[in-house]
Design a protein around this motif. Structure first.
Motif, PDB file in Angstrom:
ATOM      1  N   GLY A 193       0.948  -1.119  -0.155  1.00  0.00           N
ATOM      2  CA  GLY A 193       0.045  -0.039  -0.008  1.00  0.00           C
ATOM      3  C   GLY A 193       0.704   1.348  -0.248  1.00  0.00           C
ATOM      4  N   LYS A 194       1.898   1.090  -0.297  1.00  0.00           N
ATOM      5  CA  LYS A 194       3.057   2.333  -0.138  1.00  0.00           C
ATOM      6  C   LYS A 194       3.780   2.688  -1.766  1.00  0.00           C
ATOM      7  CE  LYS A 194       3.937   2.242   4.771  1.00  0.00           C
ATOM      8  NZ  LYS A 194       4.919   2.456   5.570  1.00  0.00           N
ATOM      9  N   PRO A 195       3.121   3.128  -2.674  1.00  0.00           N
ATOM     10  CA  PRO A 195       3.738   3.171  -3.926  1.00  0.00           C
ATOM     11  C   PRO A 195       5.081   4.083  -3.788  1.00  0.00           C
ATOM     12  CG  PRO A 195       1.565   4.026  -3.841  1.00  0.00           C
ATOM     13  CD  PRO A 195       1.857   3.416  -2.611  1.00  0.00           C
ATOM     14  N   LEU A 196       4.995   5.266  -2.990  1.00  0.00           N
ATOM     15  CA  LEU A 196       6.006   6.114  -2.994  1.00  0.00           C
ATOM     16  C   LEU A 196       7.219   5.326  -2.437  1.00  0.00           C
ATOM     17  CD1 LEU A 196       7.310   8.903  -3.809  1.00  0.00           C
ATOM     18  CD2 LEU A 196       6.304   9.679  -1.471  1.00  0.00           C
ATOM     19  N   ASP A 197       7.029   4.652  -1.163  1.00  0.00           N
ATOM     20  CA  ASP A 197       8.037   4.084  -0.774  1.00  0.00           C
ATOM     21  C   ASP A 197       8.914   3.003  -1.671  1.00  0.00           C
ATOM     22  OD1 ASP A 197       7.512   5.502   1.389  1.00  0.00           O
ATOM     23  OD2 ASP A 197       7.408   4.232   3.039  1.00  0.00           O
ATOM     24  N   ARG A 198       7.933   2.507  -2.366  1.00  0.00           N
ATOM     25  CA  ARG A 198       8.265   1.337  -3.399  1.00  0.00           C
ATOM     26  C   ARG A 198       9.450   1.888  -4.073  1.00  0.00           C
ATOM     27  NH1 ARG A 198       3.224  -0.573  -3.481  1.00  0.00           N
ATOM     28  NH2 ARG A 198       3.002  -0.071  -5.711  1.00  0.00           N
ATOM     29  N   ALA A 199       8.772   3.007  -4.951  1.00  0.00           N
ATOM     30  CA  ALA A 199       9.700   3.961  -5.767  1.00  0.00           C
ATOM     31  C   ALA A 199      10.721   4.086  -5.223  1.00  0.00           C
ATOM     32  CB  ALA A 199       8.788   5.209  -6.124  1.00  0.00           C
ATOM     33  N   LEU A 200      11.134   4.631  -4.052  1.00  0.00           N
ATOM     34  CA  LEU A 200      12.423   5.199  -3.535  1.00  0.00           C
ATOM     35  C   LEU A 200      13.217   3.932  -3.211  1.00  0.00           C
ATOM     36  CD1 LEU A 200      10.833   7.784  -0.521  1.00  0.00           C
ATOM     37  CD2 LEU A 200      12.285   8.341  -2.597  1.00  0.00           C
ATOM     38  N   LEU A 201      12.688   2.768  -2.745  1.00  0.00           N
ATOM     39  CA  LEU A 201      13.628   1.460  -2.762  1.00  0.00           C
ATOM     40  C   LEU A 201      13.897   1.102  -4.091  1.00  0.00           C
ATOM     41  CD1 LEU A 201      11.246  -0.289  -0.274  1.00  0.00           C
ATOM     42  CD2 LEU A 201      13.855   0.688   0.507  1.00  0.00           C
ATOM     43  N   GLY A 202      13.211   1.431  -5.159  1.00  0.00           N
ATOM     44  CA  GLY A 202      13.519   1.071  -6.359  1.00  0.00           C
ATOM     45  C   GLY A 202      14.802   1.817  -6.631  1.00  0.00           C
ATOM     46  N   ALA A 203      14.732   3.134  -6.492  1.00  0.00           N
ATOM     47  CA  ALA A 203      16.058   3.979  -7.050  1.00  0.00           C
ATOM     48  C   ALA A 203      17.241   3.565  -6.130  1.00  0.00           C
ATOM     49  CB  ALA A 203      15.358   5.383  -6.301  1.00  0.00           C
ATOM     50  N   LEU A 204      16.801   3.256  -4.817  1.00  0.00           N
ATOM     51  CA  LEU A 204      18.044   2.615  -4.008  1.00  0.00           C
ATOM     52  C   LEU A 204      18.891   1.593  -4.712  1.00  0.00           C
ATOM     53  CD1 LEU A 204      19.850   2.778  -1.237  1.00  0.00           C
ATOM     54  CD2 LEU A 204      18.230   1.250  -0.471  1.00  0.00           C
ATOM     55  N   ALA A 205      17.834   0.440  -5.102  1.00  0.00           N
ATOM     56  CA  ALA A 205      18.221  -0.925  -5.591  1.00  0.00           C
ATOM     57  C   ALA A 205      19.043  -0.319  -6.905  1.00  0.00           C
ATOM     58  CB  ALA A 205      17.346  -1.883  -5.796  1.00  0.00           C
TER      59      ALA A 205
ATOM     60  N   LEU B  23      13.782  -7.055  -6.349  1.00  0.00           N
ATOM     61  CA  LEU B  23      14.132  -6.101  -7.441  1.00  0.00           C
ATOM     62  C   LEU B  23      15.365  -6.361  -8.069  1.00  0.00           C
ATOM     63  CD1 LEU B  23      13.093  -2.668  -5.564  1.00  0.00           C
ATOM     64  CD2 LEU B  23      11.771  -3.805  -7.339  1.00  0.00           C
ATOM     65  N   GLY B  24      15.985  -7.330  -7.384  1.00  0.00           N
ATOM     66  CA  GLY B  24      17.221  -7.938  -8.308  1.00  0.00           C
ATOM     67  C   GLY B  24      18.456  -7.598  -7.132  1.00  0.00           C
ATOM     68  N   ALA B  25      18.169  -6.896  -6.091  1.00  0.00           N
ATOM     69  CA  ALA B  25      19.497  -6.547  -5.293  1.00  0.00           C
ATOM     70  C   ALA B  25      19.960  -7.646  -4.433  1.00  0.00           C
ATOM     71  CB  ALA B  25      19.025  -5.234  -4.344  1.00  0.00           C
ATOM     72  N   ARG B  26      21.174  -7.900  -4.413  1.00  0.00           N
ATOM     73  CA  ARG B  26      21.625  -8.830  -3.331  1.00  0.00           C
ATOM     74  C   ARG B  26      21.501  -8.177  -1.832  1.00  0.00           C
ATOM     75  NH1 ARG B  26      27.336 -10.016  -4.039  1.00  0.00           N
ATOM     76  NH2 ARG B  26      27.251  -8.339  -5.808  1.00  0.00           N
ATOM     77  N   ALA B  27      20.327  -8.433  -1.231  1.00  0.00           N
ATOM     78  CA  ALA B  27      19.923  -7.922   0.034  1.00  0.00           C
ATOM     79  C   ALA B  27      20.457  -8.750   1.304  1.00  0.00           C
ATOM     80  CB  ALA B  27      18.662  -7.319   0.032  1.00  0.00           C
ATOM     81  N   VAL B  28      20.980  -7.910   2.390  1.00  0.00           N
ATOM     82  CA  VAL B  28      21.298  -8.953   3.506  1.00  0.00           C
ATOM     83  C   VAL B  28      20.644  -7.903   4.599  1.00  0.00           C
ATOM     84  CG1 VAL B  28      23.118  -9.276   5.051  1.00  0.00           C
ATOM     85  CG2 VAL B  28      23.586  -9.568   2.808  1.00  0.00           C
ATOM     86  N   GLY B  29      20.048  -8.478   5.574  1.00  0.00           N
ATOM     87  CA  GLY B  29      19.412  -7.872   6.758  1.00  0.00           C
ATOM     88  C   GLY B  29      20.031  -8.181   7.896  1.00  0.00           C
ATOM     89  N   VAL B  30      20.163  -6.932   8.832  1.00  0.00           N
ATOM     90  CA  VAL B  30      20.667  -6.987  10.022  1.00  0.00           C
ATOM     91  C   VAL B  30      20.031  -6.172  10.776  1.00  0.00           C
ATOM     92  CG1 VAL B  30      22.132  -4.807   9.626  1.00  0.00           C
ATOM     93  CG2 VAL B  30      23.076  -6.513  11.589  1.00  0.00           C
ATOM     94  N   ASP B  31      19.982  -6.828  12.231  1.00  0.00           N
ATOM     95  CA  ASP B  31      18.916  -6.375  13.183  1.00  0.00           C
ATOM     96  C   ASP B  31      19.320  -6.613  14.698  1.00  0.00           C
ATOM     97  OD1 ASP B  31      15.856  -4.813  13.044  1.00  0.00           O
ATOM     98  OD2 ASP B  31      16.350  -5.811  14.968  1.00  0.00           O
ATOM     99  N   LEU B  32      19.173  -5.485  15.394  1.00  0.00           N
ATOM    100  CA  LEU B  32      19.532  -5.605  16.828  1.00  0.00           C
ATOM    101  C   LEU B  32      18.874  -6.908  17.816  1.00  0.00           C
ATOM    102  CD1 LEU B  32      21.532  -4.215  19.040  1.00  0.00           C
ATOM    103  CD2 LEU B  32      19.302  -2.789  19.442  1.00  0.00           C
ATOM    104  N   SER B  33      17.598  -7.176  17.346  1.00  0.00           N
ATOM    105  CA  SER B  33      16.615  -8.181  17.839  1.00  0.00           C
ATOM    106  C   SER B  33      16.766  -9.382  17.414  1.00  0.00           C
ATOM    107  CB  SER B  33      15.208  -7.540  17.770  1.00  0.00           C
ATOM    108  OG  SER B  33      14.278  -8.472  17.865  1.00  0.00           O
ATOM    109  N   PRO B  34      17.411 -10.307  18.212  1.00  0.00           N
ATOM    110  CA  PRO B  34      17.381 -11.876  17.721  1.00  0.00           C
ATOM    111  C   PRO B  34      16.090 -12.294  17.260  1.00  0.00           C
ATOM    112  CG  PRO B  34      18.584 -11.652  19.791  1.00  0.00           C
ATOM    113  CD  PRO B  34      17.765 -10.058  19.588  1.00  0.00           C
ATOM    114  N   GLY B  35      14.902 -11.668  18.129  1.00  0.00           N
ATOM    115  CA  GLY B  35      13.505 -12.226  17.770  1.00  0.00           C
ATOM    116  C   GLY B  35      13.183 -11.714  16.272  1.00  0.00           C
ATOM    117  N   MET B  36      13.569 -10.756  16.118  1.00  0.00           N
ATOM    118  CA  MET B  36      13.121 -10.181  14.489  1.00  0.00           C
ATOM    119  C   MET B  36      13.913 -10.816  13.597  1.00  0.00           C
ATOM    120  SD  MET B  36      11.007  -7.844  14.107  1.00  0.00           S
ATOM    121  CE  MET B  36      10.420  -6.245  14.745  1.00  0.00           C
ATOM    122  N   VAL B  37      15.250 -11.157  13.855  1.00  0.00           N
ATOM    123  CA  VAL B  37      16.195 -11.998  12.851  1.00  0.00           C
ATOM    124  C   VAL B  37      15.503 -13.304  12.786  1.00  0.00           C
ATOM    125  CG1 VAL B  37      18.365 -13.005  12.645  1.00  0.00           C
ATOM    126  CG2 VAL B  37      18.257 -10.580  13.268  1.00  0.00           C
TER     127      VAL B  37
END
Ligand SMILES: C[S@@+](CC[C@H](N)C(=O)[O-])C[C@H]1O[C@@H](n2cnc3c(N)ncnc32)[C@H](O)[C@@H]1O
Length: 212
Positions: A25-37, A62-76
């Motif tokens: 539901g967030k087209p503008l955010d998707r556009a910004l993420l597309g620019a980042l990628a 979007l084709g990016a080799r994305a890696v996630g990092v988070d402080l919360s082991p529960g989130m990970v």
């Protein structure tokens, strides 16, 4: 940092259920993420403070080799369960577990909203260390709450879970200055209102900067 991590451990499962599909539901955010990628070239991208990994997954789509990092082991753990094909690691944005210049770019989506100015400066310096020269950084944060006055909202309960979290509403000019002090060159700034029914009633800002 301990109380931030344990608070997000407490809400991790529910956060994924409630927010895991939000980008639909967030087209503008998707556009910004597309620019980042698109700006990362062939380099991998780190999603710092990735939460349950839904944005990491979108970037991977979007084709990016994305890696996630988070402080919360529960989130990970939730992120790994949702997307076992992607890489998620536990770690602190202020002491990232990665080598110098290994990433083509970075995202910090609502990840610095709990950090005070000193911690934000460390986080922006760490992101600068791990991104190669010229690479982009996208930073999103809340600038104001429409139903709560003041620079900080403290939550001790969130969706019925006990937490101990300060949500900070940040001045875009201040964050831009912190980024510049860490070696990031300003490139773009987008401010917007909340999307009714889709997200919390806060004004938001996204800054795009390039590693100097
Ligand atoms: C509001 S959530 C945002 C999650 C996701 N980026 C999103 O856009 O939905 C904030 C996330 O940042 C993480 N976080 C907060 N401080 C952090 C730090 N110092 N290092 C790494 N992650 C952090 C929290 O654990 C949480 O998962």
């Amino acid at each position: 940092m301990d109380r931030i991590g344990s608070s997000y451990d407490a809400v991790a499962g529910e956060y994924a259920e409630r927010i895991g599909d939000e980008l639909d539901g967030k087209p503008l955010d998707r556009a910004l993420l597309g620019a980042l990628a698109a700006m990362c070239g062939d380099g991998p991208l780190v999603d710092a403070g990735c939460g349950p990994g839904h944005v990491t997954a979108h970037l991977a789509g979007l084709g990016a080799r994305a890696v996630g990092v988070d402080l919360s082991p529960g989130m990970v753990a939730v992120a790994r369960r949702r997307r076992p094909d992607l890489a998620f690691v536990a770690g602190d944005l202020c002491r990232l577990p990665f080598g110098d210049g290994v990433f083509g770019g970075a995202l910090a989506a609502y990840a610095v909203i709990h950090l005070d100015a000193a911690a934000r400066r460390r986080a922006f310096a760490e992101l600068h260390r791990v991104v190669r020269p010229g690479g982009p950084l996208l930073v999103s944060f809340h600038t104001a709450h429409l139903e709560h006055a003041g620079p900080v909202l403290h939550l001790s309960q969130w969706w019925g879970h006990e937490v101990d979290l300060d949500f900070r509403f940040l001045d875009p000019a201040e964050v831009a200055a912190e980024l510049a002090a860490a070696g990031w060159t300003p490139h773009a700034r987008v401010e917007r209102e909340p999307l009714p029914g889709v997200e919390a009633p806060t004004r938001r800002c996204t800054l795009l900067a390039l590693r100097g």
